[in-house]
Enzyme design. Structure first.
Site, PDB file in Angstrom:
ATOM      1  N   PRO A  56       0.777  -1.250   0.000  1.00 26.47           N
ATOM      2  CA  PRO A  56       0.000   0.000   0.000  1.00 26.47           C
ATOM      3  C   PRO A  56       0.808   1.299   0.000  1.00 26.47           C
ATOM      4  CG  PRO A  56       0.030  -0.913   2.188  1.00 26.47           C
ATOM      5  CD  PRO A  56       0.742  -1.904   1.299  1.00 26.47           C
ATOM      6  N   CYS A  57       1.502   1.574  -1.088  1.00 28.96           N
ATOM      7  CA  CYS A  57       2.271   2.808  -1.186  1.00 28.96           C
ATOM      8  C   CYS A  57       1.364   4.039  -1.217  1.00 28.96           C
ATOM      9  CB  CYS A  57       3.206   2.767  -2.388  1.00 28.96           C
ATOM     10  SG  CYS A  57       2.415   2.353  -3.946  1.00 28.96           S
TER      11      CYS A  57
END
Length: 167
Positions: free
Chosen positions: A132-133
């Site tokens: 989850p950047c």
């Protein structure tokens, strides 16, 4: 052998790649650092692609999708270290590049790690959304760039129930 499959999502077409057992890539169409899929065969029937599509279905329905499918991101050891930290960010929460830099510095026995170095690794995340950047923001609390486009980052955060008007 490498394989790929396409997935139509609310943020555009996604390309999934696999080594046959693990997810090795997930890119938003048109995003920065989209690789060439040379020597890859299209095969949407792989179990890993089915698992990933189910995970994405739940995510795009605004649900916490739970455990990630088996992943094997390819990159340097430093980037893999950063990506493993991203996986620790809880659904619906945000952290800053500076926060991640501090965590990595602790793991590196106090060695200074710059937030810019973190940003470089985050930007080259090969498994968008699942790693989850999009949950990483600037140290000043502002939204910052996203390889898939800032509009996509906003949509992903909103799906997780984050009020981006406050950011």
């Amino acid at each position: 052998m490498k394989f790929f499959s396409k997935y139509n999502s609310p943020i555009g077409e996604l390309t999934l790649s696999s080594d046959g057992e693990n997810l090795t890539g997930l890119w938003i169409s048109g995003q920065a650092y989209f690789p060439e899929l040379k020597n890859s065969s299209e095969n949407g029937d792989l179990p890993i692609f089915s698992q990933t599509r189910e995970w994405l279905r739940r995510f795009f329905n605004g649900e916490n999708p739970g455990e990630t499918p088996p992943i094997a991101p390819e990159g340097t050891e430093f980037r893999k270290l950063i990506w493993s930290e991203l996986l620790k960010i809880p659904y619906g929460e945000l952290v800053s590049y500076g926060d991640i830099a501090k965590q990595i510095s602790i793991k590196q026995k106090g060695k200074f790690i710059s937030p810019r170095a973190i940003g470089g690794a985050v930007g080259h995340n090969p498994i968008s959304i699942i790693i989850p950047c999009h949950r990483v923001i600037g140290s000043d609390g502002n939204l910052t760039g996203y390889a898939g486009g800032l509009d996509k980052k906003v949509k992903l955060l909103e799906l997780e129930g984050i009020d981006v008007s406050e950011i």
